[in-house]
Design an enzyme around this catalytic site. Sequence first.
Site, short mmCIF file in Angstrom:
data_model
loop_
_atom_site.label_atom_id
_atom_site.label_comp_id
_atom_site.label_asym_id
_atom_site.label_seq_id
_atom_site.Cartn_x
_atom_site.Cartn_y
_atom_site.Cartn_z
N ASP A 31 10.63 -8.68 -6.68
CA ASP A 31 9.18 -8.90 -6.69
C ASP A 31 8.91 -10.18 -7.46
O ASP A 31 9.66 -10.55 -8.36
CB ASP A 31 8.44 -7.72 -7.33
CG ASP A 31 7.01 -7.60 -6.82
OD1 ASP A 31 6.75 -6.69 -6.01
OD2 ASP A 31 6.17 -8.44 -7.21
N PHE A 156 5.68 4.44 8.09
CA PHE A 156 4.62 5.43 8.34
C PHE A 156 4.39 6.36 7.15
O PHE A 156 3.70 7.37 7.28
CB PHE A 156 4.94 6.25 9.60
CG PHE A 156 5.05 5.40 10.83
CD1 PHE A 156 3.90 5.04 11.54
CD2 PHE A 156 6.26 4.91 11.28
CE1 PHE A 156 3.99 4.23 12.67
CE2 PHE A 156 6.36 4.11 12.40
CZ PHE A 156 5.22 3.77 13.11
N LYS A 211 2.49 0.63 15.13
CA LYS A 211 1.97 0.90 13.78
C LYS A 211 0.44 0.87 13.77
O LYS A 211 -0.21 1.77 13.27
CB LYS A 211 2.54 -0.13 12.80
CG LYS A 211 1.99 -0.05 11.40
CD LYS A 211 2.36 1.24 10.70
CE LYS A 211 1.54 1.44 9.45
NZ LYS A 211 1.76 2.71 8.79
N ASN A 215 -2.20 4.12 13.29
CA ASN A 215 -3.16 4.20 12.19
C ASN A 215 -4.60 4.25 12.68
O ASN A 215 -5.42 5.01 12.18
CB ASN A 215 -2.97 3.01 11.23
CG ASN A 215 -2.03 3.36 10.09
OD1 ASN A 215 -1.43 4.43 10.06
ND2 ASN A 215 -1.90 2.45 9.14
N GLY A 260 -14.85 14.68 5.42
CA GLY A 260 -14.99 14.27 4.02
C GLY A 260 -15.93 13.10 3.89
O GLY A 260 -16.74 12.82 4.79
N GLY A 264 -10.24 6.32 3.24
CA GLY A 264 -10.04 5.14 2.40
C GLY A 264 -8.57 4.81 2.36
O GLY A 264 -7.80 5.19 3.24
N CYS A 267 -4.49 1.37 3.78
CA CYS A 267 -4.05 1.13 5.16
C CYS A 267 -5.14 1.28 6.23
O CYS A 267 -5.44 0.32 6.94
CB CYS A 267 -2.88 2.05 5.48
SG CYS A 267 -1.44 1.65 4.47
N1 LIG Z 1 0.86 1.77 0.84
C1 LIG Z 1 1.21 2.47 1.91
O1 LIG Z 1 1.08 3.69 1.94
C2 LIG Z 1 1.79 1.79 3.12
C3 LIG Z 1 2.40 2.56 4.12
C4 LIG Z 1 2.92 1.93 5.25
C5 LIG Z 1 2.85 0.55 5.36
N2 LIG Z 1 2.26 -0.19 4.37
C6 LIG Z 1 2.26 -1.65 4.50
O2 LIG Z 1 3.32 -2.15 3.68
C7 LIG Z 1 2.95 -3.41 3.09
C8 LIG Z 1 3.03 -3.32 1.58
O3 LIG Z 1 2.06 -2.40 1.14
P1 LIG Z 1 2.07 -1.85 -0.36
O4 LIG Z 1 1.03 -0.80 -0.42
O5 LIG Z 1 3.45 -1.56 -0.77
O6 LIG Z 1 1.57 -3.16 -1.15
P2 LIG Z 1 1.60 -3.43 -2.73
O7 LIG Z 1 0.49 -4.36 -2.99
O8 LIG Z 1 1.68 -2.14 -3.46
O9 LIG Z 1 3.00 -4.19 -2.97
C9 LIG Z 1 3.29 -5.46 -2.50
C10 LIG Z 1 4.22 -6.12 -3.49
O10 LIG Z 1 4.68 -7.36 -2.97
C11 LIG Z 1 4.77 -8.31 -4.02
N3 LIG Z 1 4.76 -9.66 -3.45
C12 LIG Z 1 3.74 -10.28 -2.83
N4 LIG Z 1 4.13 -11.51 -2.43
C13 LIG Z 1 5.43 -11.66 -2.79
C14 LIG Z 1 6.38 -12.70 -2.64
N5 LIG Z 1 6.05 -13.84 -2.04
N6 LIG Z 1 7.62 -12.50 -3.14
C15 LIG Z 1 7.96 -11.35 -3.75
N7 LIG Z 1 7.09 -10.32 -3.93
C16 LIG Z 1 5.84 -10.48 -3.45
C17 LIG Z 1 3.58 -8.00 -4.90
O11 LIG Z 1 3.75 -8.51 -6.21
C18 LIG Z 1 3.56 -6.46 -4.83
O12 LIG Z 1 4.31 -5.89 -5.89
C19 LIG Z 1 1.57 -3.71 3.65
O13 LIG Z 1 1.70 -4.50 4.80
C20 LIG Z 1 1.02 -2.35 4.01
O14 LIG Z 1 0.06 -2.41 5.03
C21 LIG Z 1 1.73 0.39 3.26
O1 LIG Z 2 -8.03 15.03 7.74
C1 LIG Z 2 -8.10 14.03 7.00
C2 LIG Z 2 -6.97 13.26 6.64
C3 LIG Z 2 -7.14 12.15 5.83
N1 LIG Z 2 -8.37 11.82 5.37
C4 LIG Z 2 -8.53 10.62 4.53
O2 LIG Z 2 -7.86 9.52 5.16
C5 LIG Z 2 -7.38 8.61 4.19
C6 LIG Z 2 -5.91 8.31 4.42
O3 LIG Z 2 -5.13 9.48 4.19
P1 LIG Z 2 -3.57 9.56 4.52
O4 LIG Z 2 -3.35 9.14 5.90
O5 LIG Z 2 -3.10 10.90 4.12
O6 LIG Z 2 -2.97 8.51 3.45
P2 LIG Z 2 -2.30 7.08 3.51
O7 LIG Z 2 -1.33 7.06 2.39
O8 LIG Z 2 -3.36 6.04 3.58
O9 LIG Z 2 -1.42 7.03 4.87
C7 LIG Z 2 -1.87 6.42 6.07
O10 LIG Z 2 -1.66 5.04 6.04
C8 LIG Z 2 -0.28 4.65 5.82
C9 LIG Z 2 -0.24 3.15 5.70
O11 LIG Z 2 -0.21 2.50 6.93
C10 LIG Z 2 0.56 5.18 6.97
O12 LIG Z 2 1.91 4.80 6.75
C11 LIG Z 2 0.42 6.69 7.07
O13 LIG Z 2 1.15 7.17 8.19
C12 LIG Z 2 -1.07 7.03 7.23
O14 LIG Z 2 -1.25 8.44 7.24
C13 LIG Z 2 -7.65 9.28 2.83
O15 LIG Z 2 -8.82 8.71 2.27
C14 LIG Z 2 -7.87 10.73 3.17
O16 LIG Z 2 -8.71 11.39 2.26
C15 LIG Z 2 -9.48 12.57 5.70
O17 LIG Z 2 -10.61 12.27 5.28
N2 LIG Z 2 -9.31 13.67 6.51
#
Ligand SMILES: NC(=O)c1ccc[n+]([C@@H]2O[C@H](COP(=O)([O-])OP(=O)(O)OC[C@H]3O[C@@H](n4cnc5c(N)ncnc54)[C@H](O)[C@@H]3O)[C@@H](O)[C@H]2O)c1
Ligand SMILES: O=c1ccn([C@@H]2O[C@H](COP(=O)(O)OP(=O)(O)O[C@H]3O[C@H](CO)[C@@H](O)[C@H](O)[C@H]3O)[C@@H](O)[C@H]2O)c(=O)[nH]1
Length: 440
Positions: A31, A156, A211, A215, A260, A264, A267
Site C-alpha cells: 500500500d 464479490f 461485476k 451489483n 430499509g 449504502g 459499492c
Molecule cells: N469494499 C468492498 O466490499 C468491495 C467488494 C468488492 C469489490 N470492491 C472493489 O475493490 C476496490 C477496492 O475497494 P476497497 O473497499 O478495498 O478500497 P479501500 O479504499 O479500502 O482500499 C484501497 C487501498 O488502496 C490503496 N492505494 C490507492 N492507490 C494506491 C497506489 N497507487 N499504490 C498502492 N496503494 C494504493 C489505498 O491507500 C487503500 O489502502 C474498489 O474498486 C471496490 O469497488 C470493494
Molecule cells: O435486503 C437488503 C440487503 C442489503 N441492504 C443494504 O444494501 C447495502 C449493501 O449491503 P451488502 O450487499 O450486504 O454489502 P456490501 O459489503 O456493500 O456488498 C455489496 O457490494 C460489494 C462490493 O462490490 C459486492 O462485492 C457484494 O457482492 C455486494 O453484496 C447495505 O446498506 C445494506 O443495508 C438492504 O437494505 N436490504
Amino acid sequence: MRKIAVIGSGYVGLVTGTCLAEFGMQVTCVDRNIDKIAALNQGKLPIYEPGLDQLVEKNNHYKRLEFTTDIKTAVEKSEVIFIAVGTPAKDDGGADVKSVLQVAEDIAKYINGYKVIVTKSTVPVGTGQKVKQIIRDILFSKNNHSNFDVVSNPEFLREGSAIQDFFKPDRIVLGVESKMAEKVMREVYSVPDGHGIPFIITNLETAEMIKYAANAFLAIKITYINEVANLCEKVGADVKIVAVGMGMDHRIGPKFLQPGPGYGGSCFPKDTKALAKTGRDNSVPLTLVEQTIIANEIQKHRMIEKINSIMDNLKGKTLGVLGITFKPETDDMREAPSLVILEGLVQKGAYIKVYDPAGEKEGKWRFNHIKDHLVFCHNAYDAIKEADAILILTDWPQFKQLNLNDIKNQMRGNYFFDFRNIFERHVIEAKGFQYYCVGR
Ligand SMILES: NC(=O)c1ccc[n+]([C@@H]2O[C@H](COP(=O)([O-])OP(=O)(O)OC[C@H]3O[C@@H](n4cnc5c(N)ncnc54)[C@H](O)[C@@H]3O)[C@@H](O)[C@H]2O)c1
Ligand SMILES: O=c1ccn([C@@H]2O[C@H](COP(=O)(O)OP(=O)(O)O[C@H]3O[C@H](CO)[C@@H](O)[C@H](O)[C@H]3O)[C@@H](O)[C@H]2O)c(=O)[nH]1
C-alpha cells in the site's frame, strides 16, 4: 505455490491477500499509505472485519504474509500481481480508475519476467485493455521483452462476511486472454476449485461487466422492495410477509428483499452510478439503474420526513440513534444512509446522540460538520437516555438484545423508529412505545 503481490491493502486487498496466504500462497500486500503498512507490521488492522485479525496474525506468523510500501520489490519477486486499489465515483458518476492505471504503470516499470496482472478492483468495461496497453507501452519504451497477461477477476465479497465470502464464493469469474493466464489463475484458486466452486472463464470485457451487472441488479432488488414497502404502509399490507411470499418463488429468491432506509456502502452507490455512466457513454441508457439511483436518494429523505411528520416538528427534540454504519459488522461508513438522514434531522433542529459498535472513529470525522448537534455515546443506553425518540438505522444483531424496559424507563419520549424492521410491532407497543418501521 505461486508468489503473489496484492497492490492496495484496503477492505478487498487485505482480505484477498490474507485469504490467498491462507490457501498457502506467499503473499506481499502493498500500500502507498505508510501509516497503514506501519500499523499492519505492528499487528494492528486498519479496518474492522470479523475474523480478519486472527487470519492476518496466523499467516504473518507462518511468514506467508507480509506488508510493505515497496512496490518494486513486491513486483519483482511475484508472478501474480493483484490490483485492489479504490475506484471511487467521479463528479460525473463515472468510476475514477486513475489509481488502477497508476499501479499498472508502477508494475510495468519493474516487470522482470512473465507476470499475470489481475484487476480485482471494480473497473468499467475497457479498463483491462487500458491496463494492458499501458504496460505494453512502458515495456516497449524500455526495450523490455518480458511477457505478461492481464486478467479481470472481480470480487464479490461483502463487508462483514468478507472472509467467508472469499473462501466460499458463489462463483469465481476470470476474464482471461491466454491459456497460460487461465492455468496460473486456476492454480491460485486451486483450493476453492477443489471445493467445487464454479468458475466462469470469459474475456476481460465480460468479466468486468458481470461485476457491475450483478451489483446493479442487487441494488435494483433492494430499491424495489423499498418502494413496495412504502406502498404497503399506505394500504395496510405487511412487507415482511410480502417479501416472504415473493421470495418463495425460486425465480425471485428470498435474499436482498429487506426494506430499509436505502442501500449504502462503498459499492452499490458508486457502481450503479458508474454503470449508468457507461450506458450513457455508449448511448444505451440503463433507465432502471438510473431510476434506482434516484429512488434510493428519495428513500433516505423519506425517512427524515417520516420522523419529522410523526414527531411534529423536530426543533429541540433529541433522538437516540443506534447504528450509523452502512450495514452491521463493519466500521465502514461510505455512503451510509445515516450520513444523509442525521444531517437532515439536524437541519430540522434535532439533537442526536449516537451509539454504533464500530462506527465511532469514522463517524466522528464524517459528522464533524454537525458536531454541535451530535454526540457519540459509549453504549446504547447512554444514547437513548432522556431522548424523545429511538432510531435504529443499522441492524447490528446486539440491538435485538436490548432491555426494552430499561430503555423505556430512561427515555423522555416514546417514539420508536425501527428502520431495519428488527423488532415486532406488538412487542414494542406492549412496552408503551409508539412503533414505526418500514412497510409494515
Ligand atoms: N469494499 C468492498 O466490499 C468491495 C467488494 C468488492 C469489490 N470492491 C472493489 O475493490 C476496490 C477496492 O475497494 P476497497 O473497499 O478495498 O478500497 P479501500 O479504499 O479500502 O482500499 C484501497 C487501498 O488502496 C490503496 N492505494 C490507492 N492507490 C494506491 C497506489 N497507487 N499504490 C498502492 N496503494 C494504493 C489505498 O491507500 C487503500 O489502502 C474498489 O474498486 C471496490 O469497488 C470493494
Ligand atoms: O435486503 C437488503 C440487503 C442489503 N441492504 C443494504 O444494501 C447495502 C449493501 O449491503 P451488502 O450487499 O450486504 O454489502 P456490501 O459489503 O456493500 O456488498 C455489496 O457490494 C460489494 C462490493 O462490490 C459486492 O462485492 C457484494 O457482492 C455486494 O453484496 C447495505 O446498506 C445494506 O443495508 C438492504 O437494505 N436490504
